[in-house]
Design a protein around this motif. Structure first.
Motif, short mmCIF file in Angstrom:
data_model
loop_
_atom_site.label_atom_id
_atom_site.label_comp_id
_atom_site.label_asym_id
_atom_site.label_seq_id
_atom_site.Cartn_x
_atom_site.Cartn_y
_atom_site.Cartn_z
N THR A 232 0.30 -2.75 -14.95
CA THR A 232 0.72 -2.51 -13.61
C THR A 232 1.57 -2.75 -13.20
O THR A 232 1.37 -2.49 -12.02
N ASP B 261 2.34 1.01 -9.34
CA ASP B 261 3.08 1.30 -8.34
C ASP B 261 3.60 2.61 -7.72
O ASP B 261 2.96 3.36 -7.06
N LEU C 44 -2.88 -0.94 -4.82
CA LEU C 44 -1.77 -1.10 -3.97
C LEU C 44 -2.69 -2.76 -4.35
O LEU C 44 -2.33 -3.77 -4.40
N ALA C 45 -4.09 -2.70 -4.36
CA ALA C 45 -5.34 -4.09 -4.79
C ALA C 45 -4.42 -4.38 -6.25
O ALA C 45 -4.16 -5.41 -6.22
N LEU D 107 -1.74 -3.59 -7.61
CA LEU D 107 0.08 -4.69 -7.56
C LEU D 107 -0.08 -5.90 -7.06
O LEU D 107 0.25 -6.73 -6.99
N HIS D 108 -0.93 -5.84 -6.16
CA HIS D 108 -1.26 -7.71 -5.12
C HIS D 108 -2.14 -8.40 -5.72
O HIS D 108 -1.81 -9.59 -5.24
N ASP E 16 -5.27 -8.26 -5.60
CA ASP E 16 -5.92 -8.88 -4.46
C ASP E 16 -7.36 -8.70 -4.98
O ASP E 16 -8.12 -7.03 -4.72
N GLU F 213 -9.97 -7.16 -2.49
CA GLU F 213 -9.67 -5.83 -2.16
C GLU F 213 -10.70 -4.78 -3.36
O GLU F 213 -10.93 -4.09 -2.97
N CYS G 204 -8.15 -10.26 -12.05
CA CYS G 204 -7.27 -11.19 -11.40
C CYS G 204 -8.30 -13.12 -10.93
O CYS G 204 -7.32 -13.38 -10.62
#
Length: 869
Positions: free
Chosen positions: A706, A710, A732-733, A735-736, A738, A741, A768
């Motif tokens: 993961t 970045d 970005l999703a 990384l977070h 999410d 998303e 996730c």
């Protein structure tokens, strides 16, 4: 050969057989006429029809042979035994005897006649009369055109008989027949070359298959039949069929056939100097030659196989005499390359003197056509001292095409000095190929494949009359200078343009790169085959550009067009097509399909790989095999990749290394996979290849790194295209973490046609949600994964996005593993845990990935104790 023909399936003829049977049974017809050239399977179709009609049909067989054709009612002699000798010439007496025989049959009999063109006139008339009156029906085979008996044509005109023309087998039917005869998978390029050589004639095809297998030209590798070398065409068992045909022809017809085989293709007007229109018509009807229907009216052998058989059949003295007559006549203004090579071969066969200029031209033409044996023969025949260096250059290319790199390097060194600029350019290109792509064990090997090496580009710049600015290291700038300096020198300009296009796509400037690649490829259609190996160089670069741009339809069209129009080159170039198709499937996430293509690619490139693409094929195959859980196969490909020195600058070596590494194939001392991929991505960034960097970081994220998300978010910003924008949001999703998303991006990517990204996003969302208590939410994501996998053509157990190394099983996964180890089925587990079978399957494929296994039985053996939480 007879037994092989009889036992071979009637591939491509089943519809005809059904139509004939229906015609004789149900359509009110009184007969069927099967028309085709020798070897098209007329007799086999007739026998199949009779098998379908029996035992309810009485069959009266009539033997039609050239010998009996001269005997009145000769074909009926077995049924006229009761007639007195003085009545055998009486039509009325014969009619009475045959009529009595017909009436004695329990049902309306069926006359069965093979080679009806050999039937005597009296028998033909009697059979036609019986059929016309409905007393009998007929099933007859016959040669086409004017050879069909007039009486049968009249019955066809009146609607009493049906006529069935047996067309040559299509390429697909040839492939099917090859696999049925050889009882295993067959390389499509082997069957394509067989189809081209035999022109789809079943008898000649079967003969060629048998001959290629016995001589070792056709070999079985890993359960698939491949062509290991060009099969000899002139000495196949089926050559007797052509010899019989020729012996039955007139001297004029045999002369015309010989001229076409030895000097063709040639204009019809030129052939008429050796054989009149009747001779030409007879040869065409016999399936010996073909005459184009265009304005040029070009004549050539009906198939390459027939042409080579006739060449071998002509005695040497006769061949020399024919050549003397041929060269004394005026020739046309344009001689096609294949005709030119045939005529040079003819002269060498006859021991005739051939000017050194023509021999050199023949060697160049043959090398450009990838026909190394002919090129070598022509070059070796050059004795003119001034042309020896040029001849040695062509010998070097021929040896390279034959896979003899050592002899190729030797002849290239002996070719100095080369006075011609074009020859120096060719020598530089070959030198670049010889320096690169060697196995790591080969001393002095270096770099990547020559079509990525900048050295030939620099040499080409000098050939174009331009000196690159001193100190300039920017590869794009160098290529731009070369394109500008080349002017009208297309042999320099277009390769440079395609290299530039490939570079632009690798940098992420996809629109500009693909546009330039398409322009270079279209311009290359006219000139690309003037130089050896260069046309396929262009195909590789164009295919890579389309792969990076995701233009799958354009890529398929280019590869299909090449396959359809350049069959004779597939023995060497077939691996390219499989590789580019396989790479496209992998980039689309269609792993099983990609593996099927890549397995063929590896084998084809192992047999012949003048473009040095085998390392790339091994690397991509290693990755695809690892994704579907084929651990052993993935490791074999990764090891094979590491045996090659494939570490030159450029996009492809970096990407190949990344694929092999992502498969778990990082070389010793390179650290773990994640660090190795990070290093490769950093190198791609250093070279300005942001598109390649994005691909590498995406591979790392798929493996569960993961942190690589970045870098993926940053590199994807430098890449053009809608998918790159989605990749940025995806990174970005990830990384977070999410999940909402990621689910949204999965749906968006699927609507846009990016199936692989849709699957990746859905699997990341599932990761996730691994510990969520919202089971309905998790189930919805798992259903999306199943749908995405189906869209990508994957089996349900494939885990494209991998978890972290050595990840532990969840409590639910451990519970399911215990039940599987105890022998419970998915249905029993679902019932016991009160979940759906699909949920059980979802847990199982995650267990597969975490434990590094690919089969259910492996779970029973593993037990999974070390992975329990």
């Amino acid at each position: 050969m007879e037994s092989l023909t009889e036992s071979a399936p009637l591939v491509g003829r089943s519809a005809v057989i059904k139509d004939i049977v229906r015609c004789l049974r149900d359509d009110g017809k009184s007969g069927a006429l099967i028309v085709g050239n020798p070897g098209t399977g007329k007799t086999a179709v007739s026998k199949a029809v009779i098998r379908e009609l029996r035992p309810h049909t009485a069959v009266i067989r009539l033997a039609a042979t050239p010998a009996l054709a001269a005997v009145p009612f000769g074909a009926l002699s077995p049924y006229l035994g009761q007639l007195p000798a003085h009545d055998l010439d009486s039509f009325s007496a014969v009619v009475t005897a045959v009529t009595d025989n017909i009436k004695s049959q329990p049902s309306r009999p069926l006359f069965v006649i093979d080679d009806a063109q050999c039937l005597d006139r009296g028998t033909t008339q009697l059979v036609a009369q019986a059929v016309a009156t409905g007393a009998a029906s007929v099933l007859a085979t016959c040669r086409p055109g004017l050879l069909i008996p007039e009486e049968f044509l009249a019955l066809w005109d009146d609607g009493i008989l049906a006529k069935f023309d047996l067309e040559p087998l299509t390429r697909a039917e040839v492939h099917q027949l090859c696999e049925q005869v050889l009882r295993a998978d067959v390389s499509p390029w082997a069957s394509a070359m067989f189809a081209d050589a035999s022109a789809g004639n079943p008898y000649m095809l079967l003969s060629l298959i048998e001959h290629a297998r016995k001589t070792g030209a056709l070999g079985l590798r890993h359960g698939i039949w491949f062509l290991l070398s060009r099969p000899g065409l002139s000495d196949i068992p089926g050559a007797d069929l052509i010899g019989h045909e020729l012996r039955s022809m007139s001297p004029e017809e045999r002369t015309a056939a010989a001229i076409v085989a030895l000097a063709g293709p040639l204009p019809l007007g030129q052939l008429l100097g050796f054989g009149g229109p009747k001779a030409v018509d007879a040869l065409e009807r016999a399936g010996i030659i073909s005459v184009s229907r265009g304005a040029d009216r070009t004549v050539r052998p009906a198939s390459p196989l027939i042409g080579e058989i006739i060449r071998r059949w002509i005695p040497a003295g006769r061949s020399a005499g024919l050549r003397a007559s041929f060269v004394s006549l005026p020739s046309g203004t344009f001689v096609p390359p294949d005709a030119f090579l045939n005529r040079v071969r003819w002269a060498l066969d006859c021991g005739a003197a051939v000017p050194a200029e023509q021999l050199l031209k023949a060697a160049c033409t043959a090398n450009a056509a990838l026909d190394a044996p002919v090129a070598l023969r022509a070059a070796e025949a050059i004795s003119d001292v001034a042309m020896i260096p040029e001849a040695r250059l062509q010998m070097a290319y021929a040896r390279y095409l034959l896979g003899d790199r050592e002899q190729s390097a030797k002849f290239l060194q002996l070719a100095e000095p080369l006075a011609n600029q074009g020859s120096r350019y060719l020598a530089a290109l070959l030198s670049g190929r010889l320096r690169n792509g060697q196995p790591a064990s080969h001393s002095g090997a270096a770099g990547g494949p020559s079509w990525l090496d900048p050295t030939p580009v620099a040499v080409a710049a000098g050939m174009a009359g331009s000196q690159l600015k001193g100190g300039q290291t920017d590869r794009e700038g160098r290529l731009n200078q070369l394109v500008a300096a080349a002017g009208e020198r297309l042999e320099i300009k277009l390769p440079a343009e395609s290299l530039l296009a490939e570079l632009l796509c690798a940098q992420g400037r996809v629109a500009e790169g693909v546009g330039l690649a398409r322009e270079a490829w279209h311009e290359a259609q006219g000139w690309g085959m003037a130089l050896p190996l260069v046309y396929e160089d262009q195909l590789v670069r164009y295919s890579l550009s389309l792969n990076w741009a995701g233009e799958w339809e354009a890529l398929a069209a280019a590869l299909n067009e090449y396959e359809a129009h350049h069959t004779s080159r597939l023995l060497l170039s077939g691996g390219i097509l499989h590789l580019m198709r396989g790479l496209a499937r992998v980039r689309q996430g269609r792993m099983p399909e990609g593996i099927a293509e890549l397995v063929h690619s590896v084998e084809e490139l192992t047999i012949a790989d003048p473009w040095e693409l085998l390392p790339l094929a091994h690397a991509v195959a290693a990755y695809a095999e690892s994704v579907v859980g084929h651990v052993r196969e993935a490791e074999e490909h990764a090891v094979a990749f590491r045996l090659f020195r494939y570490r030159g600058q450029g996009a492809v070596p970096l990407l190949a290394d990344a694929y092999s590494t992502a498969a778990g194939g990082a070389p010793e001392g390179a650290g773990d996979v994640a660090k190795r991929l990070t290093g490769l991505a950093a190198e791609a960034k250093r070279q300005g290849l942001r598109g390649i960097e994005t691909d590498i970081r995406r591979l790392a994220v798929r493996r569960g790194d993961t942190e690589a998300a970045d870098g993926l978010a940053l590199s994807s910003l430098a890449v053009e295209g809608r998918e790159a924008g989605m990749l940025h949001d995806y990174a970005l999703a990830v990384l977070h973490a999410d999940d909402a998303e990621l689910v949204h991006l999965s749906d968006k990517a699927l609507r846009a046609g990016y199936v692989l990204l849709a699957l990746e996003a859905a699997q990341q969302a599932e990761r996730c949600l691994a510990e969520t208590t919202d089971k309905r939410k998790l189930l919805a994501v798992q259903r999306k994964i199943q749908n995405r996998m189906t869209a990508a053509g994957m089996a349900a157990h494939i885990d494209l996005v991998r978890p972290e190394q050595d990840a532990e099983l969840t409590a639910r996964e451990t519970e399911i593993l215990d039940l599987v180890s105890g022998g419970a089925t998915n249905a029993e587990i679902a019932s016991r845990l009160c979940v759906s079978q699909r949920t059980v399957e979802g847990h199982l494929y995650r267990v597969f990935a975490k434990l590094g296994v690919s089969r259910r039985v492996d779970l029973i053996d593993t037990g999974g104790d070390s992975h329990r939480p």
